[in-house]
Structures are given as C-alpha cells and as structure tokens.
Design an enzyme around this catalytic site. Structure first.
Site, short mmCIF file in Angstrom:
data_model
loop_
_atom_site.label_atom_id
_atom_site.label_comp_id
_atom_site.label_asym_id
_atom_site.label_seq_id
_atom_site.Cartn_x
_atom_site.Cartn_y
_atom_site.Cartn_z
N MET A 1 13.59 -16.47 -40.75
CA MET A 1 14.22 -15.42 -41.53
C MET A 1 14.85 -14.31 -40.70
SD MET A 1 12.25 -14.29 -44.83
CE MET A 1 10.92 -13.98 -43.65
N PRO A 2 14.77 -14.41 -39.38
CA PRO A 2 15.38 -13.32 -38.61
C PRO A 2 16.89 -13.25 -38.85
CG PRO A 2 14.04 -14.74 -37.20
CD PRO A 2 14.19 -15.44 -38.50
N PHE A 3 17.43 -12.06 -38.60
CA PHE A 3 18.87 -11.86 -38.63
C PHE A 3 19.30 -11.28 -37.29
CE2 PHE A 3 22.61 -9.23 -39.11
CZ PHE A 3 23.49 -10.14 -39.67
#
Lengths: 67, 67, 67, 67, 67, 67
Positions: free
Chosen positions: E1-3
């Site tokens: 889920m990192p951006f």
C-alpha cells in the site's frame, strides 16, 4: 538531484530499516538513471492508519476485519 | 492562489520563524509573479531526521558524524 | 536541505522569473532558518487552469466570468 | 488507481469523519471517472495551525484575531 | 500500500528505464518492509530544468555553466 | 482552507468532468468537515501511463496485457 517521497502507514519501522530504504532508493536512482547520490533526497512520511484509505475504507477498519 | 509546500527537518523552529517564512514566501509570489497573497497557501512539513535522507544516509547519521 | 514545491497555474511565467523565485525562496530559508542554500531544492509545478479548482470551480471558469 | 492527498488543519477530526471522507472521495472518483475503488488510495495529512499559512499569516494568528 | 513519488528532471528517460525504476522501488519496499507489491504505487514526475532549482539556481543555468 | 491533490492517469478526462470532480470534493469537505468552500483548493495531476506504476509494473504494460 532527484527528490523521492515515500508514504507508508505508521507501523514502527526502525531507524535501521529506514536507513536501508533510503540507501536502496538512492542507489537505484544512481544505477538506473545515473543520478548523483550526493544530491538525492528521500523523505519518508509515516501516516496513521486512520488517515490512510484504500478501497474506500481506512486501513484501521480493514485491519480490524483481519485484512 | 499558489500552493507552496516546504519540507524541513524537525529542529524546533519557533512559531515566529514559521510566520516570517510564510509571510516571506507569500510576498515573493506577490512581488515576482503578481499572485494574490490573500489566496496563497503555504504548508510547512517538519520531518524527523530519521526520515530524511540525503546522499544515501539519514540526517540522523550524518549529524552523528558531525556533518 | 529543505525541499520546496511551488504549484502555480500555467500562465507563461518566464525562465527569468522562475530563476528569481528559486533564488528568493532559497535565500529566505537561509536567512530565516539558517538552511544551507547549496542543498536547498525548489521545484515549480505549473498546472493547467482546467486542473486547478478553488471555491468549487476551475480557474478556467472563474476567469471566463472575469474573476 | 487514483491517489488523493487531502491536507487539512489538525482540529481533532474523528476517525468516523475521516472514514466518511475517504469513502466519499473514493465514490466520487468511481462515479465521475469510472476509477476502480479497490485501488483508489486516499491519504489525509493533518497540519498544525502554526504550519499552515494563508494570506501571509499562520492559521494560529488568524484564529487569535477571531477569523 | 505504499505510495512513492519520484521527481526527476525531464531528460528523456526511456519507458524501459522507468519500468525498471518502478520495479526496483516496489521490490525494495517488499524486501525491506514487507509491503505488498500488488498495492504499491509509484508515480514519476519529470520536471523541466527551468522549474528545478538547487543552490538558488535553475538546473538550466547550472548546465549552461557546465555543471 | 483544505488543499487536495488528485493524481490520475492521463486519459483525456474532459474539462466538464474535472469541474464536477472539483465541485464534488469541495462539497464533501464542506458537508463532512465544515470546511469553507471558498478557500478549498483542488489540484488535479494527470500522469502519463509510463510514469505510473502499480504492482511493480507501469500502467502502460498492464494495459497492453489487457488489464
């Protein structure tokens, strides 16, 4: 001279892991694009799970459901 | 209407200094580009030194070495 | 080491004006906060007026109305 | 797949309100642009009023004046 | 889920290099932090050299001087 | 006074759709959080599919595979 901003949920990542991440991203930009590591900046933002949404729900709620 | 985001390391900058920075950037945009100061927004992010990398290292580590 | 991102509408600002803006913001951070100008990064984003909204409307529409 | 970053002043917004905001923005992107809600990410940043400037002043100062 | 957002100067990086960069950053986040690669998002911004300042000067001017 | 940045892939979204998105997000912030719509800013970034990665691949490559 690149600038990299990495947003992750706040989950107690250690300073050592952060240092490895910064090193890894800086090396990637040097190896792939020839960017000067001395002026590559990496900023990590740690975001509360109440403040991170995916699929229309907060991460807090998803984790409560066991996802 | 400009939007300005300033990222600095978290080093205890006083509210008075932040206010001067916000005023200064807003005035610059008005003076140089004719931007309306009333709708100019400035947001300051203060980042832990463990989360800021330059030259492949965190600022924490660089400061420990005396840089 | 600060990183500054300035978002403005795309209105044909000249390279000379951009250079003055970059110089001015860098000097402010040095004068007010003692930041090293050599590692201060400023990135200007120019945004189409269709893509900038304020007051619930795009800048394109507001300008058509003479605002 | 959209990514949305919402910056607001830190004023004690409840987790329930944040969840509604995330749901609302995700639905808007699905309804208007056909974006897949499952991969839509929304990140909310809450900013101290000392760190938010508008009209050349911090929000702290504006509120002290009653604005 | 990192951006992850990567800002670089616009210098004609090929789609293949960009793909390698995206793959490399995604793998780093999986390997170091255990992040799910399927929901890791990486966005690359390419910035004109007139719009990128370092050391109080635009990259355009620095390159003209041979730096 | 909120600031919202929406990043989507560049797929020819019409000005009318963008205007509806800006209106919708502004209304959500007013309805849910009581934010003043007059000073709510929304900026839409449209990103080339070569520059957007998810799951370790660019959107360009994913679409070529029919995803």
């Amino acid at each position: 001279m690149p600038f990299v901003n990495i947003k992750i949920t706040r989950d107690g990542v250690s300073p050592e892991k952060k240092a490895l991440l910064i090193r890894g991203v800086t090396d990637l930009l040097a190896d792939l694009l020839g960017k000067n590591p001395r002026t590559t900046v990496v900023v990590i933002d740690e975001v509360e799970t109440d403040n991170w949404g995916i699929g229309g729900e907060t991460v807090t709620v998803r984790r409560q459901r066991g996802e």
